[in-house]
Design a protein around this motif. Structure first.
Motif, mmCIF file in Angstrom:
data_model
loop_
_atom_site.group_PDB
_atom_site.id
_atom_site.type_symbol
_atom_site.label_atom_id
_atom_site.label_comp_id
_atom_site.label_asym_id
_atom_site.label_seq_id
_atom_site.Cartn_x
_atom_site.Cartn_y
_atom_site.Cartn_z
ATOM 1 N N ALA A 151 -0.464 -0.181 -14.754
ATOM 2 C CA ALA A 151 -0.734 1.090 -15.417
ATOM 3 C C ALA A 151 -1.745 1.872 -14.592
ATOM 4 O O ALA A 151 -2.727 1.324 -14.109
ATOM 5 C CB ALA A 151 -1.273 0.855 -16.822
ATOM 6 N N ASP A 152 -1.475 3.155 -14.404
ATOM 7 C CA ASP A 152 -2.433 3.996 -13.690
ATOM 8 C C ASP A 152 -3.581 4.361 -14.644
ATOM 9 O O ASP A 152 -3.566 3.965 -15.811
ATOM 10 C CB ASP A 152 -1.731 5.234 -13.120
ATOM 11 N N ASP A 181 -7.419 -3.014 -9.382
ATOM 12 C CA ASP A 181 -8.799 -3.183 -8.928
ATOM 13 C C ASP A 181 -8.970 -4.486 -8.151
ATOM 14 O O ASP A 181 -10.083 -4.910 -7.873
ATOM 15 C CB ASP A 181 -9.765 -3.132 -10.109
ATOM 16 N N VAL A 182 -7.864 -5.129 -7.786
ATOM 17 C CA VAL A 182 -7.888 -6.377 -7.012
ATOM 18 C C VAL A 182 -7.117 -6.147 -5.721
ATOM 19 O O VAL A 182 -5.971 -5.683 -5.744
ATOM 20 C CB VAL A 182 -7.238 -7.536 -7.803
ATOM 21 N N GLY A 183 -7.730 -6.469 -4.587
ATOM 22 C CA GLY A 183 -7.052 -6.334 -3.301
ATOM 23 C C GLY A 183 -6.794 -4.892 -2.913
ATOM 24 O O GLY A 183 -6.936 -3.968 -3.719
ATOM 25 N N ASN A 184 -6.412 -4.697 -1.662
ATOM 26 C CA ASN A 184 -6.033 -3.368 -1.180
ATOM 27 C C ASN A 184 -4.600 -3.102 -1.625
ATOM 28 O O ASN A 184 -3.724 -3.934 -1.427
ATOM 29 C CB ASN A 184 -6.141 -3.297 0.343
ATOM 30 N N VAL A 195 1.317 9.191 -4.763
ATOM 31 C CA VAL A 195 0.981 7.915 -4.154
ATOM 32 C C VAL A 195 -0.536 7.865 -4.013
ATOM 33 O O VAL A 195 -1.131 8.748 -3.392
ATOM 34 C CB VAL A 195 1.656 7.740 -2.774
ATOM 35 N N LEU A 196 -1.161 6.853 -4.616
ATOM 36 C CA LEU A 196 -2.619 6.722 -4.607
ATOM 37 C C LEU A 196 -3.014 5.399 -3.979
ATOM 38 O O LEU A 196 -2.431 4.363 -4.295
ATOM 39 C CB LEU A 196 -3.170 6.783 -6.031
ATOM 40 N N THR A 197 -4.022 5.401 -3.099
ATOM 41 C CA THR A 197 -4.501 4.167 -2.493
ATOM 42 C C THR A 197 -5.713 3.644 -3.254
ATOM 43 O O THR A 197 -6.502 4.416 -3.792
ATOM 44 C CB THR A 197 -4.896 4.384 -1.012
ATOM 45 N N ASN A 198 -5.830 2.325 -3.312
ATOM 46 C CA ASN A 198 -6.947 1.646 -3.967
ATOM 47 C C ASN A 198 -7.490 0.600 -3.010
ATOM 48 O O ASN A 198 -6.798 -0.358 -2.685
ATOM 49 C CB ASN A 198 -6.495 0.950 -5.260
ATOM 50 N N VAL A 199 -8.724 0.797 -2.546
ATOM 51 C CA VAL A 199 -9.360 -0.136 -1.628
ATOM 52 C C VAL A 199 -10.398 -0.926 -2.410
ATOM 53 O O VAL A 199 -11.293 -0.357 -3.035
ATOM 54 C CB VAL A 199 -10.028 0.605 -0.454
ATOM 55 N N ASN A 200 -10.270 -2.252 -2.419
ATOM 56 C CA ASN A 200 -11.185 -3.103 -3.168
ATOM 57 C C ASN A 200 -11.809 -4.164 -2.281
ATOM 58 O O ASN A 200 -11.247 -4.640 -1.376
ATOM 59 C CB ASN A 200 -10.448 -3.772 -4.323
#
Length: 200
Positions: A151-152, A181-184, A195-200
């Motif tokens: 889920a976003d 919120d886990v891993g890239n 498209v959204l990137t999440n860097v963790n």
């Protein structure tokens, strides 16, 4: 006639000089090691962001082709042939915030919400030579991607593509992430094409 005698005296480092050299090398290693670790992490992030950028470009190209072909449809809904692959696209629904023409699946157009299998279909259709990807956390490779749904921030179901080598390892394999919120990772929202990137 004079005779010269050579002394066979060999020079070398004293113990103090060796200790000083070892201390200096230790200091250099201690300051350089964190930089090398940062470079590795930065390389992983750059790699994932590059893949996410390529994916976003592919999504835009699919939609642009659909628009340029005057929004073709079949009996089920919006569809386009992209690089010899038939891709089913979203159907517009302004009341629910769904834009028309974004990649949804290749097997069948069953609408939203999207599931992990169709997220993998989109991955394989968008890229000509995709990195290895799997919906099975036990079947992923170190250099591949794990595909799931998440889920976003608005609670909308999206495709999540996790960079495997950034996930937590347990035993001989990886642990499936519980959220973005886990891993890239990067997410793809077929409702809007974002498209959204999440860097963790």
């Amino acid at each position: 006639m004079s005779t010269f005698r050579r002394n066979n005296v060999q020079g070398g480092f004293s113990l103090i000089e060796l200790v000083i050299v070892i201390v200096i090398l230790g200091i250099l290693a201690a300051t350089a090691l964190p930089r090398f670790l940062d470079v590795t992490d930065e390389a992983k992030i750059a790699s994932m962001e590059g893949v996410a950028g390529g994916f976003a470009t592919g999504v835009s190209l699919v939609r642009a082709q659909w628009e340029s072909e005057a929004r073709p449809q079949d009996a089920v809904g919006n569809v386009v042939i992209y690089d010899t692959v038939q891709i089913y696209l979203t159907t517009g629904d302004t009341a629910n915030g769904i834009a028309a023409g974004y990649p949804l699946a290749t097997s069948a157009n069953v609408g939203l919400p999207i599931d992990a299998t169709r997220c993998l279909e989109v991955w394989e259709a968008i890229f000509q030579n995709p990195s290895p990807a799997s919906t099975d956390i036990g079947g992923v490779q170190d250099n591949g991607y794990y595909v799931a749904t998440a889920a976003d921030p608005n609670g909308i179901q999206a495709c999540a593509y996790y960079q495997v080598n950034s996930l937590v390892k347990s035993g001989g394999g990886y642990t499936a992430p519980s959220g973005t919120d886990v891993g890239n990772n990067f997410t793809y929202q077929p409702q809007t094409g974002q498209v959204l990137t999440n860097v963790n």
